[in-house]
Design a protein around this motif. Sequence first.
Motif, PDB file in Angstrom:
ATOM      1  N   GLU A 177      35.235  52.256  41.250  1.00 42.99           N
ATOM      2  CA  GLU A 177      34.801  50.915  40.478  1.00 42.99           C
ATOM      3  C   GLU A 177      35.312  50.451  39.310  1.00 42.99           C
ATOM      4  O   GLU A 177      34.946  50.196  38.185  1.00 42.99           O
ATOM      5  CB  GLU A 177      33.099  51.445  39.780  1.00 42.99           C
ATOM      6  N   ASP A 187      32.685  45.725  45.033  1.00 43.59           N
ATOM      7  CA  ASP A 187      33.320  44.623  45.398  1.00 43.59           C
ATOM      8  C   ASP A 187      33.980  44.244  46.592  1.00 43.59           C
ATOM      9  O   ASP A 187      34.894  44.696  46.853  1.00 43.59           O
ATOM     10  CB  ASP A 187      34.172  44.250  44.059  1.00 43.59           C
ATOM     11  N   THR A 243      36.508  47.617  38.987  1.00 41.09           N
ATOM     12  CA  THR A 243      36.364  45.938  38.881  1.00 41.09           C
ATOM     13  C   THR A 243      35.100  45.660  37.906  1.00 41.09           C
ATOM     14  O   THR A 243      34.719  44.598  37.791  1.00 41.09           O
ATOM     15  CB  THR A 243      36.408  45.222  40.178  1.00 41.09           C
ATOM     16  N   THR A 244      34.469  46.706  37.458  1.00 39.57           N
ATOM     17  CA  THR A 244      32.958  46.416  37.019  1.00 39.57           C
ATOM     18  C   THR A 244      33.077  45.548  35.942  1.00 39.57           C
ATOM     19  O   THR A 244      32.059  44.546  35.862  1.00 39.57           O
ATOM     20  CB  THR A 244      32.288  47.771  36.381  1.00 39.57           C
ATOM     21  N   SER A 269      34.747  50.839  45.627  1.00 42.41           N
ATOM     22  CA  SER A 269      34.146  49.695  45.222  1.00 42.41           C
ATOM     23  C   SER A 269      33.002  49.167  45.797  1.00 42.41           C
ATOM     24  O   SER A 269      32.912  49.054  47.142  1.00 42.41           O
ATOM     25  CB  SER A 269      35.365  48.695  44.991  1.00 42.41           C
ATOM     26  N   SER A 291      41.370  40.964  38.062  1.00 43.04           N
ATOM     27  CA  SER A 291      40.887  41.422  39.216  1.00 43.04           C
ATOM     28  C   SER A 291      42.028  40.873  40.454  1.00 43.04           C
ATOM     29  O   SER A 291      42.379  41.677  41.100  1.00 43.04           O
ATOM     30  CB  SER A 291      39.386  41.017  39.703  1.00 43.04           C
ATOM     31  N   GLN A 331      34.238  56.014  36.926  1.00 41.02           N
ATOM     32  CA  GLN A 331      33.002  54.929  36.558  1.00 41.02           C
ATOM     33  C   GLN A 331      32.862  54.782  35.064  1.00 41.02           C
ATOM     34  O   GLN A 331      32.533  53.684  34.829  1.00 41.02           O
ATOM     35  CB  GLN A 331      31.874  55.182  37.284  1.00 41.02           C
TER      36      GLN A 331
END
Length: 788
Positions: free
Chosen positions: A680, A710, A682-683, A708, A690, A592
């Motif tokens: 995580e 998302d 795609t933060t 994730s 993405s 992260q």
Amino acid sequence: MASMNSASVSAIQVSCKQTRFHIESPNYRELDIEGLNIVVTASPPSGTTKTKGKAASRSTGLEILSDATLRLKAGQRYALIGQNGTGKSTILRSIAEKLIPGIPEEARISVLQQTNANNDGADATSNRRTVLEEVLERATAKDELEQEIQTLTQGIDATAADDDGSDAYAALRALRKVRHDRLQKRLFVLDKNARLRSGARGMQARKALTALEKTVAEATVSWQEEDTDIAAEVLQAETQEAADMLAELQIQAEPARLAHIESRAKSILGGLGFSETMVATKPVGDLSGGWRMRTALAAALLSDADILLLDEPTNFLDMLGIVWLQKFLLANSEGAAGDDTTSGGEPARPPPTLILVSHDRDFVSAATDHLILLQDKALTYYTGDLPSYEAAQAESRHHLHKLKDAQDRQRAHLQETIARNMREGKKNNDDTRIRQAKMRQKKLDDRWGLETNANGHRFKLNRDMPGFHHTRRAEIEIAPEARAMNIVLPNPPDLRFPGALISLEGVCFRYGTAKKTPSPPPPWTLDTIDLNVHMGDRIGIVGLNGAGKSTLIRLLVGDDATTASGQTQSSPRPTKGTVTMHPRLRLAYYAQDAVDTIRALDNGSTTNEDGTPLTALSLLTRDVEGKLSEGDLRALLGELGLPGRLASDTPLRRLSGGQLVRCALARLLWQRPQCLVLDEVTTHLDYETSTALRRALRSWPGAVVLVSHDRWFMRGAIEGNIDDEIGSGLDDDGNESDLDDGAGGNGGGPSGRKLVYRLRAGKLTLLEGGVQQFEDQLEKRVKKLLAL
């Protein structure tokens, strides 16, 4: 022209079209600004020669907008869409700090910035406040109001005292102090107006500033005036004025109104995941960066703003918080989140105009109803959500492709006819055929183009392109499709013999048991976890913050995993159970904090051998230690969206969050791992990256373990869904195509398992309904939270 220096030694220069007849709209929730230009420049290093002039500043700066139009309608919800590094955060900052001429100073703008977690709580006073006190202070300036009440109360009480210690001038001095402090704040506003505006409006702003400077000087002299010089009638009048001002302030701070605001603050904090204990007793100074970001988000949502700006509000929220925020914004916009009247019986203010920047597709599609597209230094607008926009664009491109193909066939036939008629006309001396061929050639040269206008009717030159100077119709132009980039993950090497890549058997883990076991022992963070990861598997892990997902991932990767920081890390050991790995496994772990780790590598003091700041290429060159050529490294970075000079010349501290994610991925992928563990990832990524990563993970032959919040990314990378993907079903020519190399299933890909687990109370449970089942469970909880 406006400039504003930041801590990163950069400046935002803003200009727009203005006229001397400009009248500011009384509706502060609306903006209509034309000819907007925004340039971000970096101050040159000390000792260098500064180039003067606007052209010089533009040549050395990054142009964000050029002759753009910023138009917002009151109460609407906008999503600002653009690729990483195009300047979305800069635009929000320019609006929030009112650097754009034409934004009234009276407009109340509340903003959540990506950097809030790092900047908040810098002063000791803020650090000592509880979470609730901090949110109330930011949203209502409660401390400032109470300070003025306290100053006036002390002055009036001292004047009205019956004992010998009474001070007849105390109320007067308190009143003059409050006036002086208010004038100082007003002076700051007018000073900024004078620096931002030019021309006639700039001259008017400078005159107002000069007049206020004189007033402030007079107020300072009056505040410091000796008691013996104050006339009796002035003393009596200002003492009464102090009492009147105190009464007005006490009305604003009446308990019923503050209790209503405090109740809303607690409700918002609860929806964002704060427990009652944290809200009431936790000092802000003890919060982590993620919880500080939530505190700032709560203050922004609570504030009585005309325009609400949210920059990546979901970055530090779990899926429950994301679903709650999505529902809260919708309810607040529709007037269902609050009462029709305030606690004082007055009509409630209308909902603010919202501008949202987020890379969570499901969240953006649900929370907004208008798109602002940042492309080619311009802003374009679309009414509707992101999926409908992409569908409309795909349909338009498909229609234009069909028109162009038909026209190309017609043109080829006409050219063949012209050539045949010319050839036969010359052969037979047939002037009629030659004249006919020349007329058709003239049509090709001068009048060939669109057969229909924008409304779909037959094209007419004198109606659709008026003016004698127009002789050619517009050609059919198909704009390049805003497709996701193509990320190619390197194929993993063979393992030589089969077996599970990672196997967890009966794994239990609890913190605080290294030396002594307390009585009673703390609950299990992980309780009897059984998990096997094989080649080609897609394993998704969902759960709320604090459920232990990152702990499970660190147990899963062990000590031998290479992280995005380029280093191996020490991982916890299971309290019970075993973790085994394939002896030939290459495992890559994206943590992260990968972006923060890379930023720390280039904090201004770390440089290359020649003294230049670290770049993506130089950082990766240090990692590979000669195992890959510069060409291979550039190819890898280019595939991840860091091409050419961006990779080799741009310092890491100048890269956006999404670009740093790509740099972190490059540090993992060059080793050709067989298993990717992504926490995580795609933060900070934009939609295009993405989508590309989602597509690449879906068809990659290795194993993927993904944590994730998302939902859209999880459905595609783990469950194989492609129905909601940019450009799905169409290739560059507008024809039907498959996006994945594999076949079978919903989107093809490797023949491994596709599983989604939920981690809750230490237990890992398989969700038969996948991500949708988890989202349905959260929807029920959110309804209860909003009903409180």
